[in-house]
Design a protein around this motif. Structure first.
Motif, short mmCIF file in Angstrom:
data_model
loop_
_atom_site.label_atom_id
_atom_site.label_comp_id
_atom_site.label_asym_id
_atom_site.label_seq_id
_atom_site.Cartn_x
_atom_site.Cartn_y
_atom_site.Cartn_z
N ASP A 1 -11.19 -0.09 -11.12
CA ASP A 1 -10.25 -0.57 -10.11
C ASP A 1 -9.84 0.61 -9.23
O ASP A 1 -9.10 1.49 -9.67
N VAL B 1 0.84 -1.20 0.00
CA VAL B 1 0.00 0.00 0.00
C VAL B 1 0.88 1.25 0.00
O VAL B 1 1.69 1.43 0.91
N LYS C 1 6.08 1.90 0.66
CA LYS C 1 4.86 1.11 0.63
C LYS C 1 4.81 0.24 1.88
O LYS C 1 5.82 -0.35 2.27
N ARG D 1 -7.81 0.79 -6.90
CA ARG D 1 -6.39 0.85 -6.52
C ARG D 1 -5.66 1.97 -7.25
O ARG D 1 -4.63 2.46 -6.79
N ALA E 1 -8.52 -1.43 -0.23
CA ALA E 1 -8.69 -1.58 -1.68
C ALA E 1 -7.42 -2.07 -2.36
O ALA E 1 -7.48 -2.66 -3.45
N ALA E 2 -6.28 -1.84 -1.73
CA ALA E 2 -5.01 -2.26 -2.33
C ALA E 2 -4.90 -3.78 -2.40
O ALA E 2 -4.17 -4.32 -3.25
N SER E 3 -5.63 -4.47 -1.52
CA SER E 3 -5.53 -5.93 -1.51
C SER E 3 -6.86 -6.63 -1.81
O SER E 3 -6.89 -7.85 -2.00
N SER F 1 -4.69 5.25 -5.09
CA SER F 1 -3.47 5.20 -4.27
C SER F 1 -2.21 5.15 -5.12
O SER F 1 -1.19 5.76 -4.79
N GLN F 2 -2.30 4.42 -6.22
CA GLN F 2 -1.13 4.32 -7.10
C GLN F 2 -0.74 5.69 -7.66
O GLN F 2 0.43 5.98 -7.86
N GLU G 1 -9.99 -6.39 -4.44
CA GLU G 1 -10.44 -5.74 -5.67
C GLU G 1 -11.80 -5.08 -5.47
O GLU G 1 -12.74 -5.68 -4.96
N PRO H 1 -1.29 -3.03 4.97
CA PRO H 1 -2.49 -2.21 5.09
C PRO H 1 -2.68 -1.48 6.42
O PRO H 1 -3.03 -0.28 6.42
N LEU I 1 -8.69 2.92 1.27
CA LEU I 1 -7.71 2.74 0.20
C LEU I 1 -6.66 1.70 0.57
O LEU I 1 -6.11 1.02 -0.31
#
Length: 433
Positions: free
Chosen positions: A419, A38, A46, A421, A88-90, A424-425, A92, A49, A85
């Motif tokens: 998506d 994350v 990173k 994710r 959501a990173a792990s 955050s990306q 979907e 979570p 968030l």
């Protein structure tokens, strides 16, 4: 629209706060910096979570610039979006699912606030943390798709995870409260997903949340469900987007000062004295005639008024060390007297009631009373242009103007994202030494 604006505003505040000392310290602390997938917003690190929810939550509140809600008596989004968030990173999910989970968390914490405020606030609890943890758990439970029983267990567990007192305002501990709430709310939902149990009467038990945090006769549980979703709290009273990076309880005084100065054109050297009368609920944590540090200045109505009078604005740099150490600001602070407003019973919802009186050296006097800072309710929102400018300025500190503009467009169209994710990306910042 309100949900997207609040999420965007909070991300901007977190990006601007990414290099604040509270974030740096958390990232150096063993156990709080476990490497994972994350992103830490505005940085290159990173984390796993729970650590990411903690650090990003603290960053979101580090500058005390994030959104507010008058029912909650605090900042609704900072405990929510870091948890969501991170999850959501792990797991979907779409942008639309994230928005729905955010709204569920928002309503949970503001509705609980209706049951306990403003005694809860006045007693010394920090509602952003003590109520925000329930919001973060509800939002996370919604995104996880937990059933009613497991969601109830997550919320019951939060009774034992809620914490945060206002005595620690003006220090790193205040933004830590928010990260702590985001992490604990997410953790409660994850534990409940795995079958973790908690007492389902933990709110109303004689030794539960209402009695322990508030006390007998000071809470009204029925208000949590009364007129549910008619309308949603995120619609009415809605959100307040802060346009000054300091404690919300100083904003009505600042608005009054800028209004009077624009109307009458006086200069700092013209001022003989300033009297500011603030609702007693809010005066308690902003009556700080002496400063300990730059963070403390954000909670001093005396400093904020002095700085505003000197510069004609309040911005992030208003709380830098050189500004706080400015002898001219210190001299002006000696002319400013703060006291409780004598008739708090006339206050409107939110208890922002503030009366500002300025006396000039030539004997002229000007005064203005405000019941709320500008842009705190849905019927009188902050201008969208000002909100977007604030975001662009904040986010650009960590990621550059072009990247900030792209992030803004993505968040404002997040209901179309397949998506979540991606958000955050897109928040990854530059390398930090």
């Amino acid at each position: 629209m309100n949900a997207k604006i609040s999420i965007l505003d909070t991300l901007g505040c977190a990006l601007a706060g990414a290099r604040e000392p509270v974030v740096q310290t958390l990232l150096r602390t063993p156990g709080l910096n476990t490497i994972g997938a994350v992103p830490v917003w505005g940085r290159s690190e990173k984390l796993e979570p729970l650590c990411a929810a903690l650090v990003n939550g603290a960053a979101a509140h580090a500058l005390d610039f994030d959104d507010v809600n008058i029912a909650m008596g605090g900042h609704p989004t900072a405990p929510l979006i870091p948890a969501l968030l991170a999850l959501a990173a792990s797991r979907e999910c779409t942008g639309q699912q994230l928005l729905l989970a955010y709204i569920a968390g928002f309503e949970t914490q503001t509705r609980l606030a209706r049951s306990v405020n403003f005694h809860h606030y006045d007693k010394g609890w920090h509602p952003t943390a003590t109520l925000g943890v329930f919001g973060a758990a509800a939002a996370s439970a919604k995104l996880l798709g937990l059933d009613e029983a497991r969601t109830a267990s997550a919320l019951a567990l939060c009774v034992s995870l809620a914490s945060g007192v206002k005595a620690n305002f003006g220090t790193m501990t205040k933004p830590y409260h928010v990260g702590h709430a985001a992490r604990n709310g997410l953790m409660a939902a994850l534990l409940a997903e795995g079958g973790f149990t908690a007492s389902l009467d933990a709110l109303e038990h004689r030794q539960g949340f209402f009695e322990v945090f508030n006390g007998a006769g000071t809470y009204r549980p029925h208000l949590a469900l009364e007129h549910w979703a008619s309308p949603l709290d995120i619609v009415e009273p809605g959100i307040g987007i802060k346009l000054y990076p300091c404690c919300d309880s100083t904003h009505a005084a600042l608005d009054a000062l800028f209004t009077l100065r624009n109307e009458h054109g006086f200069a700092p050297q013209d001022v003989s004295s300033i009297e500011v009368l603030i609702h007693p609920l809010r005066l308690t944590h902003v009556n700080r005639p002496q400063l300990r540090n730059g963070l403390d200045a954000k909670f001093s109505v005396q400093y904020c008024l002095a700085r505003a009078l000197l510069d004609g604005h309040i911005v992030l740099d208003s709380f830098g060390q050189s500004a706080v150490n400015d002898s001219a600001a210190f001299a002006l602070m000696q002319l400013i007297h703060a006291a409780p407003h004598p008739t708090p019973s006339i206050a409107e919802p939110g208890n922002y009631l503030t009366h500002l009186r300025i006396e000039l050296r030539d004997g002229q006097c000007f005064s203005l009373q405000l019941h709320s800072p500008y842009g705190r309710t849905s019927d009188k929102p902050a201008p969208l242009e000002s909100i977007m400018t604030k975001f662009q300025h904040n986010a650009a500190k960590a990621m550059g103007s072009d990247a900030a503009a792209k992030l803004s467009k993505t968040v404002m169209a997040m209901d179309l994202l397949s998506d979540a994710r991606l958000i955050s990306q897109m928040c990854v910042g530059k390398e930090v030494d």
